[in-house]
Design a protein around this motif. Sequence first.
Motif, short mmCIF file in Angstrom:
data_model
loop_
_atom_site.label_atom_id
_atom_site.label_comp_id
_atom_site.label_asym_id
_atom_site.label_seq_id
_atom_site.Cartn_x
_atom_site.Cartn_y
_atom_site.Cartn_z
N GLU A 283 -0.37 28.37 -21.98
CA GLU A 283 -0.63 28.83 -20.50
C GLU A 283 0.29 30.04 -20.61
O GLU A 283 1.35 30.25 -21.25
CB GLU A 283 -0.01 27.95 -19.50
N TRP A 284 -0.29 31.03 -19.52
CA TRP A 284 0.41 32.29 -19.27
C TRP A 284 1.69 31.71 -18.21
O TRP A 284 1.45 31.15 -17.27
CB TRP A 284 -0.34 33.26 -18.79
N GLY A 285 2.71 32.03 -18.76
CA GLY A 285 3.94 31.44 -18.03
C GLY A 285 4.07 31.86 -16.47
O GLY A 285 4.43 31.05 -15.41
N SER A 286 3.54 33.09 -16.36
CA SER A 286 3.38 33.68 -14.81
C SER A 286 2.52 32.75 -13.97
O SER A 286 2.80 33.25 -12.68
CB SER A 286 3.08 35.15 -14.90
N VAL A 287 1.84 32.14 -14.34
CA VAL A 287 0.72 31.48 -13.43
C VAL A 287 1.05 29.95 -13.37
O VAL A 287 0.21 29.12 -12.38
CB VAL A 287 -0.69 31.58 -13.85
N ASN A 288 2.02 29.47 -13.93
CA ASN A 288 2.61 28.21 -14.05
C ASN A 288 3.13 27.90 -12.49
O ASN A 288 3.80 28.76 -11.75
CB ASN A 288 3.80 28.06 -14.91
N ALA A 289 3.12 26.62 -11.79
CA ALA A 289 3.52 26.51 -10.68
C ALA A 289 4.98 26.79 -10.34
O ALA A 289 5.46 26.91 -9.04
CB ALA A 289 3.08 24.98 -10.34
N GLY A 290 5.93 26.51 -11.43
CA GLY A 290 7.13 26.71 -11.20
C GLY A 290 7.60 28.30 -10.96
O GLY A 290 8.75 28.34 -10.33
N MET A 291 6.55 29.07 -11.23
CA MET A 291 7.16 30.31 -10.51
C MET A 291 7.14 30.68 -9.12
O MET A 291 7.88 31.52 -8.70
CB MET A 291 5.78 31.27 -11.16
N LYS A 292 6.43 29.88 -8.49
CA LYS A 292 6.30 29.91 -6.89
C LYS A 292 7.75 29.43 -6.56
O LYS A 292 8.35 30.12 -5.42
CB LYS A 292 5.34 28.96 -6.18
N GLN A 293 8.23 28.72 -7.00
CA GLN A 293 9.89 28.16 -6.76
C GLN A 293 10.84 29.21 -7.07
O GLN A 293 11.63 29.50 -6.35
CB GLN A 293 9.90 26.64 -7.21
N GLY A 294 10.70 29.80 -8.20
CA GLY A 294 11.61 30.72 -8.55
C GLY A 294 11.27 32.12 -7.77
O GLY A 294 12.52 32.59 -7.46
#
Length: 571
Positions: A283-294
Motif C-alpha cells: 500500500e502507498w504509505g501516504s494513504v494509510n489511516a495513520g497519516m491522519k493522526q500524524g
Amino acid sequence: MRAKVRATLLLTLSLFLMIALAACGGSKDDKKSTDSTGTTTETKTETGSEETSAYKDKYDPPVSISTVWAVAPEVKFKNGETIENNVATKWAKDTLGIEIKSLWSVANTNNAFATKLRLALTSGQELPDVVVAGSEDPQLIQDLIDSGAFQDAGALFDKYANDTWKSAMNLDSNVWNPYLRDGARMAIPILDYAYNNDYLLWIRQDWLDKLNLKAPTTIEELETVMEAFKNNNPSGLAPDKVVPLSIGFKTSMNTWMGDPSWIFGAYGTVPQQWNVGADGKLEWGSVNAGMKQGLTKLNEWYTKGWIPKEAALWDENKTSEPAVAGTAGIIPGPYWMSGWPLQDTVKNDPDAVWKPIALPAGPDGKVGRHGTSFSNGVILINKDMKNPEALFTYQNYMFDNLADPQPGGPFENGLFKGYDYELDANGNAVYGDDNIPGGAMSTVRYLLVRDGARIPDAQMKALLNLADGKEPTTRMEKDLKNNFGKETPAAAVVLMGQKDAGLMNMYTGPTTETMKTKFDYLKKIEAQTFNEIIYGEKPADAFDKFVETWKSSGGDQITAEVNTWYDGIKK
C-alpha cells in the motif's frame, strides 16, 4: 629390443589413459591448472557446449573490459591522469591483467551521463562491455535492461562471484528485485552500507541537563521537552528564536535529514513509499489511516511553534542551519551526524552537546522510519562481452581486499600510495592534502565499479566494536574513529536498538503504465493536502477526501499494478 617394445607399449597405454580421462573429465564442471605465470586457472566448461570460459586471478595475455564513465564534478586527478588513464587503470592491468578501455566519459552534470547513454541506445552506437549506473536514475536502469543489449547477470554472478561477494549480497536478497525479468536477474546490484540513511533523533543534551529532563521515549514526553526548550530555554533564547524540532518537507516527507516520516511511523505508517499492509499487500504509505493522526499532530506542533513555520519550504540542508547555529533543540538525522554538520554547533554555542536518542513511540507503542536500501546502483553486462568472467576477477579481488581491509592486506592503508595516503619516515600511513604530494585524491572514484566494494553490515559492525571499547585495528575501524564524530559509535548502538523500525520501500520495480500518466498528479495533490492540514488551512478530515480522490484518480490502478509485480517476485 624388448625394452624398446615395452617403452612403446607404455607410451601407447599412457596415451590411451589420457584420452579416456579427458573424455570422462568432459562431464565435470571445474578443473584447475596453473598457467605460465604460476596463477591458478579455473576452467569452467559447460556440458554440451563448444565454448569454455576461463576465470583467472590474473590474465596473461591481458583481456579488456570496455566501459563508459560518469565523472562527478568533485573528482580530481593529478600527474596528468584522466578517468581513462590513471593509477587505478594501471593497477588493474599490472595486478589482474585487465585493461579498462573507455568508450567515452562525460562530466556528470544535468544528467549528462543518462542523456548520452540513452542517445547511444536509440542511435545504435557501440555499447560497452560493462555499464555502471547509479540508483539516482532508476528509470535509466530499467531502460537499459529493456533495451535487450544486456545479458542475465545473475547467472554469471552465481557462476563466478566469490564467497565474500555472495555472502554480502545475501544480507538482503531483495536487492535483486528491481532487475528481474521473467526470472532472470538482468543487473548486479552495487551494494552500499546498511542503515546509512536510517535516522534517529539528535538532541541537545546540555539543554536536557539544565532543565533536569530525561530524553523522551514517547511522543507525549517529546512534547513536554519541546515546550520546555521553547519557553524555558536553558541558553536564554527568546521563544521566537528557538526551533524545538528542526524538520522540513520541501523535498519530501521521506528523506535523510530533518525528516518527519518517523512522526507518522509512531502511528503505523511511513509516507511516500510502498509498505506491506495488514493484508500482506503493498500500500502507498501516504494513504494509510495513520497519516491522519500524524498530520493532526504536526498541525498541533506548528500551532505551538515547535516546528519551523517555514517547514514546507525547508529542504534537508536548511533544517541543519538552526541546529548548527545553536537555536534548535532536536533534529532527526543519520547516525553519522555528530561528525557533520553537528560538530560545528560549538562554534556558535561552546556549551552545546548533541546526543543520539531513539525515536519516540506513539500512543500504541509503534515506532517506524524509512529504511535505507542496501544498494546504490547496478552493473550491467553486455550480451556480446567476450570475457564476462573478467569483471568477476576484478570485483572478487575488491570484495576480498577492499570491502573491509585487514592488517597486512594490499589496501590496509588505502588504495594507492601517493594518492589517498602516504607513508611517513617511520612507515606509518598519513592522510590529507598536507601529507600527500600534490594533494589527496579520492581514488575510489577511479575504480570500475562505484565505491569499489562494500559489505552492507561491515561499517555498522565496526562501529559496534568501537562502542564496546575495542581498539581500532582494521582500516575501517581506524577511519571511523578518526574521521567520524565522537558520538557516532554511540549513535550506532541507538540505531541498532531500533533495527526493526526501519521500513524499506517495498516497490522497486519499473514505472508502471498508470504511474507514467497519473503519479505526478497524485503526488501533487498529496503534497498540497498535507501542507494545508499542517498549516491549518484545512481540517484533518480533508485527509479522507484526499484518499478518496487519490484512489479514484489512478491510485487504485497503480496499487493493483504494484501488487501484480510484488506477487510475481514472491513466486
